[in-house]
Design an enzyme around this catalytic site. Structure first.
Site, PDB file in Angstrom:
ATOM      1  N   GLU A 374       5.028 -78.901 -36.821  1.00  0.00           N
ATOM      2  CA  GLU A 374       4.392 -79.994 -37.580  1.00  0.00           C
ATOM      3  C   GLU A 374       5.404 -80.767 -38.424  1.00  0.00           C
ATOM      4  OE1 GLU A 374       3.002 -77.049 -37.213  1.00  0.00           O
ATOM      5  OE2 GLU A 374       0.989 -77.440 -36.431  1.00  0.00           O
ATOM      6  N   HIS A 441      -9.641 -73.069 -40.428  1.00  0.00           N
ATOM      7  CA  HIS A 441     -10.015 -74.150 -39.512  1.00  0.00           C
ATOM      8  C   HIS A 441     -11.159 -74.963 -40.107  1.00  0.00           C
ATOM      9  CE1 HIS A 441      -7.802 -71.568 -36.718  1.00  0.00           C
ATOM     10  NE2 HIS A 441      -7.696 -72.608 -35.912  1.00  0.00           N
TER      11      HIS A 441
END
Ligand SMILES: Cc1ncc(C[n+]2csc(CCOP(=O)(O)OP(=O)(O)O)c2C)c(N)n1
Length: 635
Positions: A374, A441
C-alpha cells in the site's frame, strides 16, 4: 566549500541545523554528472552535490536554508526538504523512506511514456531498514521500473552501527532476493561512481529495470553537527580520512597534470566569492511576513471546480457499486493519462468487481494489479503526479490504508504547501460496518484524514453522488480520500445519468426538509436518519447529507441550525474524536444564538468493531438513534 562555510555559520548561530555530507561528496557528484539533466534525482540530507550539481543558484539555496521566501518552500520547510521540477529534483521528507516509492512513480511514468529515462533515488543504510525500502524495491522489480536505488552505506544510522541495524553483510546481497541486479562501488571514488552510473543508466534507458547500487563511504561529521561523533572509533575516522574523496580526486588531477595548484586556487577564490555573494543576497532578504489567508489557501493546489451536469442524458438504473464503476470508467476515458492501481483490480476486477472488464478496455499499463504494498503504491501515485499523471488507487478495504498512512498524511497532503507540488491522487476506500466482517474489514476511518490539512475527503451516500463525486475527485488536482460504503454497494440503486457528470465537492445537500430538528450526517447515517424519522409521525427533520467531509459545508450547517434550532450530528465512526465533535463545536461557537437545545451526537461505541452481528449492531449507532431523536425533540 559550502559545507565548510555552513559549519562556520552554525557555530556563529546563523543557521539552525546542518547535516554534513563531508566524506560522501563523490557519490552525489559522480551521480549527478552521469545523468541527463532532465532525469529526476531524489536526494537525501547529505546530498548537497546533487543540488549544486544541478546548478541551483546559491542565493536560492541559502534562502531556503534560512526560511526566506525566495527559497523553494516559502519558508515552510527546512534544509534539503524541497523539490524543484525545474531542476528535476524531488527532496526528501524527514521520514526518509517515502521518496523511494515516489521515485518509482516518476520512473514508471517515464517508462509508460517511452521517455527512455532513469530515475535515481538515494537512501542511507539506516533508512533502508524501513518497510518502504522493501516495498519500493519489490514493486520496481515486479514492474521493471527504471529506478536506480543508491544506498549510501556509511556504516551508521545516526549513532547506530550497521551490525545493530541489519544482519546481512552487503546491500548487494539484496539484489538476488528481489530478482534484480546489485552492484557495489567505492563511494569515495568519484570516477568509479560516475562510470558505474553512466553505464547502468545507458543500459536501463534501453531496457528498463531497477538496480541497487551500494556505495561504500563514511560520514566524517556527526549525524547533524550538534550530535558529534563520539561513538565512532578513532581508528575508523583516521582510516577514512585517508580516503577523503575530494582530496583524493584533487591529488589524482594534479598528479596527472590535468590541473595545476594555480587553477585550484583560482577556482576556490571564484567559488568563495559566489558563496559570499549568494549569502549576502539571502541575508539581505527580509524574513517572511505571515499571511494566514495565504497559508491556508496554499494547502491545496488552486482549482475551481466547474460542475458538469449534462441536461439531456438518458438515465439508467444503477446500483451504488455500478455507479462507482461507471464514474471510474468514464474518467479513464476522459483522462488518457489516468492510471488505476490496486490489489487484484486487473483481470480479477477487484474484490468488489468495480473494475471488471477494465483491462480489456484500457489495457494492463493503465489498470495495474499491485503487489501487497500500500505504501509504495501511494508513493507511486505522488510520483505519477509529479509527471502530471492522475491516479486512482483502490484500497482493498479502507482498513488497510493504515499501511499507507505515512505517504498520505506526510507526503500527499503536505507536498503542495511545502514546495508547490500537487498530489493528483484519489484513494478509494471501501468502508464501513454492517456486514459482520470484524475489526479489520469494517472500520470507518475518515476522521484520521479529516484531521489532516491538504486532503479532501468525500463520502457519497447514494448512487448519483457516488458517480458524480468520484468524477469530481479525479478532476480535482488535490489528494482526495473517497469513501464508499460496502453495505450500500448492492443494496441501493437509483436512476442516474448515463453521461459523465460531476457533483460539487464541498457542498452538502438536504435529503429531506423538515421543521423540528436537523440531523447532520453522511454515508450510512443518511439512511439510518431517514428510517428513524419514519417513526415520528408528528415531527419532521432536515436531514443534511454532508457528502464532503473536508472541506465541509459550513453554510449548509448554519442554515439548518438557524431553521430548526435543534441538531443531532450522526455518524458511523466512533464517537470520540469523530467528525461530529468538530461540527458540534463549530455549531456551538458560531450558531449558539439559534440553538434551542444542546447539540447532540450519536455515533458508534468507542470500541473496536466486533464480529458477531448482535455485537456489531450494538456497536453501531442505529439502535440508539430513535431515543436520541426523541430526547432532542422533547428537550
Ligand atoms: C521515520 C524516521 N525515524 C527516525 C528518524 C530520525 N533519523 C533521521 S536520520 C536518521 C539516521 C539515518 O541513517 P542513514 O539512513 O544511514 O543515513 P545517514 O544519516 O547515515 O546518511 C534517523 C534515525 C527519521 N527522520 N525518520
Amino acid at each position: 566549500m559550502i559545507e565548510k562555510k555552513m559549519l562556520i555559520l552554525l557555530r556563529q548561530g546563523k543557521i539552525s541545523k546542518w547535516f554534513s555530507g563531508i566524506g560522501q561528496e563523490a557519490i552525489s557528484v559522480g551521480t549527478v554528472k552521469a545523468l541527463h539533466e532532465d532525469e529526476y534525482i531524489l536526494p537525501m540530507h547529505r546530498n548537497l552535490g546533487i543540488f549544486t550539481g544541478r546548478n541551483i543558484p546559491y542565493s536560492k539555496l541559502f534562502a531556503q536554508w534560512q526560511g526566506k521566501l525566495s527559497g523553494y518552500t516559502n519558508g515552510r520547510d527546512r534544509s534539503f526538504h524541497f523539490g524543484t521540477n525545474e531542476h528535476h529534483i524531488v527532496g526528501m521528507i524527514s521520514h526518509l523512506g517515502p521518496q523511494l516509492s515516489v521515485a518509482d512513480g516518476i520512473a514508471l511514468s517515464c517508462k509508460l511514456n517511452n521517455e527512455k529515462k532513469v530515475t535515481v533515488v538515494f537512501t542511507g543504510d539506516g533508512g533502508a531498514s524501513q518497510g518502504e525500502f522493501h516495498e519500493a524495491l519489490n514493486v520496481a522489480a515486479v514492474w521493471d521500473i527504471p529506478t536506480i536505488f543508491i544506498v549510501e552505506n556509511n556504516g551508521y544510522g545516526l549513532s547506530t552501527p550497521s551490525n545493530e541495524q541489519f544482519k546481512f553483510k552487503n546491500f548487494t546481497d539484496k539484489g538476488p532476493g528481489y530478482g534484480i541486479e546489485a552492484i557495489r562501488v567505492d563511494g569515495n571514488n568519484v570516477l568509479e561512481v560516475y562510470d558505474t552510473i553512466k553505464t547502468v543508466a545507458a543500459k536501463m534507458r534501453k531496457n528498463p529495470k531497477p538496480i541497487i547500487i551500494e556505495a561504500m563511504t563514511f560520514r566524517m561529521r556527526g549525524h547533524e553537527e550538534a550530535s558529534g561523533t563520539k561513538y565512532v572509533p578513532k581508528e575508523l575516522m583516521e582510516q577514512w580520512a585517508e580516503k577523503d574523496p575530494v582530496s583524493k580526486f584533487q591529488s589524482y588531477l594534479l598528479k596527472n597534470k590535468i590541473i595545476t595548484t594555480a587553477f585550484i586556487e583560482e577556482l576556490q577564490n571564484k567559488i568563495m566569492a559566489d558563496i559570499e555573494e549568494g549569502l549576502n543576497t539571502a541575508y539581505a532578504e527580509d524574513i517572511p511576513v505571515a499571511s494566514t489567508e495565504t497559508e491556508l489557501d496554499d494547502m491545496y493546489a488552486p482549482f475551481e471546480q466547474k460542475v458538469i451536469s449534462p441536461a439531456d442524458s438518458p438515465l439508467s438504473n444503477k446500483r451504488y457499486v455500478d455507479a462507482i464503476s461507471d464514474g471510474l470508467r468514464q474518467s479513464l476515458e476522459k483522462y488518457p493519462e489516468l492510471i488505476f492501481m490496486g490489489q487484484d483490480v486487473a483481470d480479477y476486477g477487484g474484490v468488489f468487481k468495480i473494475s471488471e472488464g477494465f483491462v480489456e478496455q484500457f489495457g494492463k499499463d493503465r489498470i495495474r494489479n499491485t503487489p501487497l504494498c500500500e505504501s509504495a503504491i501511494i508513493g507511486i501515485g505522488l510520483g505519477l503526479s509529479i509527471k502530471k499523471q492522475k491516479s486512482v488507487i483502490e484500497m482493498q478495504f479502507a482498513d488497510f490504508v493504515t499501511c499507507g498512512f505515512n505517504q498520505i498524511v506526510n507526503n500527499l497532503a503536505k507536498s503542495h504547501y511545502r514546495w508547490g507540488q500537487n498530489s493528483d491522487v484519489v484513494i478509494r476506500m471501501p468502508t464501513g460496518a454492517g456486514v459482520a466482517a470484524g475489526p479489520y474489514h469494517s472500520q470507518s476511518n475518515e476522521a484520521w484524514f479529516f484531521h489532516t490539512p491538504g486532503l479532501k475527503v468525500v463520502y457519497p451516500s447514494n448512487p448519483h453522488d457516488a458517480k458524480g463525486l468520484l468524477a469530481a475527485a479525479i478532476e480535482d488536482p488535490n489528494p482526495v480520500m473517497y469513501f464508499e460504503h460496502k453495505v450500500l454497494y448492492r443494496s441501493l440503486d437509483a436512476d442516474i445519468p448515463d453521461a459523465y457528470y460531476t457533483t460539487e465537492i464541498g457542498k452538502a445537500v438536504a435529503v429531506t426538509e423538515g421543521e423540528d430538528i436537523s440531523i447532520i450526517t453522511y454515508g450510512m447515517g443518511v439512511h439510518w436518519a431517514k428510517e428513524a424519522m419514519t417513526q415520528f409521525e408528528d415531527h419532521t427533520a432536515d436531514i443534511i447529507d454532508l457528502r464532503t467531509l473536508l472541506p465541509w459545508d459550513k453554510e449548509a450547517v448554519r442554515a439548518t441550525v438557524e431553521k430548526t434550532g435543534k441538531v443531532i450530528v450522526l455518524h458511523e465512526d466512533c464517537m470520540t474524536g469523530g467528525i461530529g465533535g468538530e461540527i458540534s463545536a463549530w455549531i456551538g461557537e458560531n450558531c449558539f444564538q439559534y440553538l434551542d437545545a444542546p447539540v447532540m451526537r450519536e455515533a458508534s461505541l468507542d470500541t473496536a468493531i466486533p464480529f458477531a452481528p448482535t455485537l456489531e449492531q450494538n456497536f453501531l449507532p442505529k439502535g440508539r438513534l430513535y431515543d436520541k431523536i426523541d430526547q432532542l425533540i422533547n428537550f
